[in-house]
Design a protein around this motif. Structure first.
Motif, PDB file in Angstrom:
ATOM      1  N   THR A  97       0.813  -1.213   0.000  1.00 52.09           N
ATOM      2  CA  THR A  97       0.000   0.000   0.000  1.00 52.09           C
ATOM      3  C   THR A  97       0.853   1.272   0.000  1.00 52.09           C
ATOM      4  OG1 THR A  97      -0.139  -0.017   2.422  1.00 52.09           O
ATOM      5  CG2 THR A  97      -1.885  -1.156   1.208  1.00 52.09           C
ATOM      6  N   ALA A  98       2.138   1.127  -0.250  1.00 58.92           N
ATOM      7  CA  ALA A  98       3.044   2.278  -0.199  1.00 58.92           C
ATOM      8  C   ALA A  98       2.627   3.352  -1.196  1.00 58.92           C
ATOM      9  CB  ALA A  98       4.469   1.832  -0.488  1.00 58.92           C
ATOM     10  N   ARG A  99       2.721   4.591  -0.761  1.00 62.63           N
ATOM     11  CA  ARG A  99       2.465   5.740  -1.627  1.00 62.63           C
ATOM     12  C   ARG A  99       3.458   6.833  -1.238  1.00 62.63           C
ATOM     13  NH1 ARG A  99      -1.677   7.870  -4.892  1.00 62.63           N
ATOM     14  NH2 ARG A  99      -1.688  10.150  -4.979  1.00 62.63           N
ATOM     15  N   SER A 100       4.210   7.309  -2.196  1.00 62.19           N
ATOM     16  CA  SER A 100       5.219   8.320  -1.914  1.00 62.19           C
ATOM     17  C   SER A 100       4.587   9.708  -1.879  1.00 62.19           C
ATOM     18  CB  SER A 100       6.309   8.286  -2.991  1.00 62.19           C
ATOM     19  OG  SER A 100       5.852   8.936  -4.165  1.00 62.19           O
ATOM     20  N   PRO A 101       5.302  10.691  -1.336  1.00 56.31           N
ATOM     21  CA  PRO A 101       4.768  12.052  -1.307  1.00 56.31           C
ATOM     22  C   PRO A 101       4.460  12.627  -2.681  1.00 56.31           C
ATOM     23  CG  PRO A 101       6.603  11.837   0.225  1.00 56.31           C
ATOM     24  CD  PRO A 101       6.556  10.569  -0.566  1.00 56.31           C
ATOM     25  N   VAL A 102       5.142  12.115  -3.715  1.00 55.20           N
ATOM     26  CA  VAL A 102       4.889  12.629  -5.066  1.00 55.20           C
ATOM     27  C   VAL A 102       3.876  11.797  -5.831  1.00 55.20           C
ATOM     28  CG1 VAL A 102       7.136  13.730  -5.239  1.00 55.20           C
ATOM     29  CG2 VAL A 102       6.867  11.375  -6.028  1.00 55.20           C
ATOM     30  N   GLY A 103       3.349  10.720  -5.201  1.00 52.97           N
ATOM     31  CA  GLY A 103       2.271   9.966  -5.819  1.00 52.97           C
ATOM     32  C   GLY A 103       2.625   8.605  -6.376  1.00 52.97           C
ATOM     33  N   ALA A 104       3.873   8.135  -6.201  1.00 56.62           N
ATOM     34  CA  ALA A 104       4.234   6.792  -6.663  1.00 56.62           C
ATOM     35  C   ALA A 104       3.499   5.750  -5.829  1.00 56.62           C
ATOM     36  CB  ALA A 104       5.742   6.593  -6.558  1.00 56.62           C
ATOM     37  N   GLN A 105       3.094   4.652  -6.478  1.00 53.91           N
ATOM     38  CA  GLN A 105       2.141   3.736  -5.860  1.00 53.91           C
ATOM     39  C   GLN A 105       2.616   2.284  -5.835  1.00 53.91           C
ATOM     40  OE1 GLN A 105      -1.081   4.447  -8.616  1.00 53.91           O
ATOM     41  NE2 GLN A 105      -1.840   6.215  -7.473  1.00 53.91           N
ATOM     42  N   GLY A 106       2.299   1.599  -4.735  1.00 51.28           N
ATOM     43  CA  GLY A 106       2.442   0.153  -4.641  1.00 51.28           C
ATOM     44  C   GLY A 106       3.860  -0.358  -4.476  1.00 51.28           C
ATOM     45  N   LEU A 107       4.005  -1.673  -4.607  1.00 52.39           N
ATOM     46  CA  LEU A 107       5.299  -2.324  -4.431  1.00 52.39           C
ATOM     47  C   LEU A 107       6.373  -1.739  -5.335  1.00 52.39           C
ATOM     48  CD1 LEU A 107       4.595  -6.190  -4.213  1.00 52.39           C
ATOM     49  CD2 LEU A 107       5.434  -4.705  -2.398  1.00 52.39           C
ATOM     50  N   ALA A 108       6.011  -1.501  -6.600  1.00 53.09           N
ATOM     51  CA  ALA A 108       6.983  -1.050  -7.590  1.00 53.09           C
ATOM     52  C   ALA A 108       7.103   0.459  -7.660  1.00 53.09           C
ATOM     53  CB  ALA A 108       6.621  -1.596  -8.970  1.00 53.09           C
ATOM     54  N   GLN A 109       6.259   1.175  -6.916  1.00 50.30           N
ATOM     55  CA  GLN A 109       6.290   2.635  -6.861  1.00 50.30           C
ATOM     56  C   GLN A 109       6.244   3.282  -8.244  1.00 50.30           C
ATOM     57  OE1 GLN A 109       6.548   4.928  -3.625  1.00 50.30           O
ATOM     58  NE2 GLN A 109       5.120   3.200  -3.707  1.00 50.30           N
ATOM     59  N   PHE A 110       5.296   2.826  -9.051  1.00 48.17           N
ATOM     60  CA  PHE A 110       5.063   3.468 -10.337  1.00 48.17           C
ATOM     61  C   PHE A 110       4.299   4.773 -10.139  1.00 48.17           C
ATOM     62  CE2 PHE A 110       5.454  -0.864 -12.285  1.00 48.17           C
ATOM     63  CZ  PHE A 110       6.450  -0.542 -13.205  1.00 48.17           C
TER      64      PHE A 110
END
Length: 207
Positions: A65-78
């Motif tokens: 469920t990871a989400r970065s401050p700039v909006g990257a999503q999920g395991l692979a942070q796309f």
């Protein structure tokens, strides 16, 4: 004297170079077989599974469920645009864009790495080629191509990443440049050995 020797022994053991198997997150073990299967399906039997595992560790530490401050999503942070783009390029292999679906994210990460790898020819070694590939995953293939062009203009060996193109910045901000150059380094030299040592298979730059 005895106490000093004991303290010295503890200090040396704390500074060991080899990562401990226990450092692999519990969440990672849940996806080991799936990552291995997808990696080999796309890259072949000798796929660098430990490298990809290290990359996921760097991206999200295996948090689905990871989400970065700039909006990257999920395991692979796309980023959403990249996630949609890669799904559109490989509809048969990936299906609908699902960055928070761990199965989709694992396969998409491996597929996107392959896409970049195939567009980074003529490198000095597979180790250099993987570093370029990871740099492209993090910052975009266009930046890699511009960096290599500038490296050649400066008389550097543009077929090499480490110590050559790695030193060249074709226009990123200082913060983005530091992040991009740290990305392959941490994956290949810090996290890849962790997963290789834990039995996740081989990686690139093992030697």
């Amino acid at each position: 004297m005895m106490r000093a020797l004991i303290l010295l022994s503890l200090l040396l053991s704390a500074c060991h170079w080899g990562p401990a198997v226990a450092d692999v997150p519990t969440e990672a073990r849940r996806y080991q077989n799936e990552l291995t299967r997808n990696s080999r399906a796309i890259w072949g039997i000798d796929a660098p599974v430990a490298t990809f595992a290290g990359q996921i560790h760097q991206e999200s530490q295996w948090k689905t469920t990871a989400r970065s401050p700039v909006g990257a999503q999920g395991l692979a942070q796309f980023m959403p645009a990249t996630s949609s783009w890669i799904a559109g390029i490989y509809p048969a292999e990936l299906g609908a864009d699902q960055p928070y679906n761990p199965s989709w994210a694992l396969r998409a990460l491996v597929q996107y790495n392959r896409w970049n790898w195939q567009r980074i020819p003529a490198t000095a070694s597979d180790c250099d080629r993987m570093a370029f590939t990871l740099s492209a995953y993090n910052g975009g293939l266009g930046w890699v191509q511009r960096d290599r062009k500038l490296a050649a203009q400066r008389g550097l060996d543009s077929s090499r990443y480490w110590g050559q193109t790695e030193t060249v910045n074709a226009g990123r901000t200082p913060a983005n440049f530091r992040e991009n150059r740290g990305y392959p380094d941490r994956i290949i030299h810090r996290w890849q050995p962790l997963y290789a040592g834990a039995g996740w298979g081989s990686g690139v730059c093992d030697g």
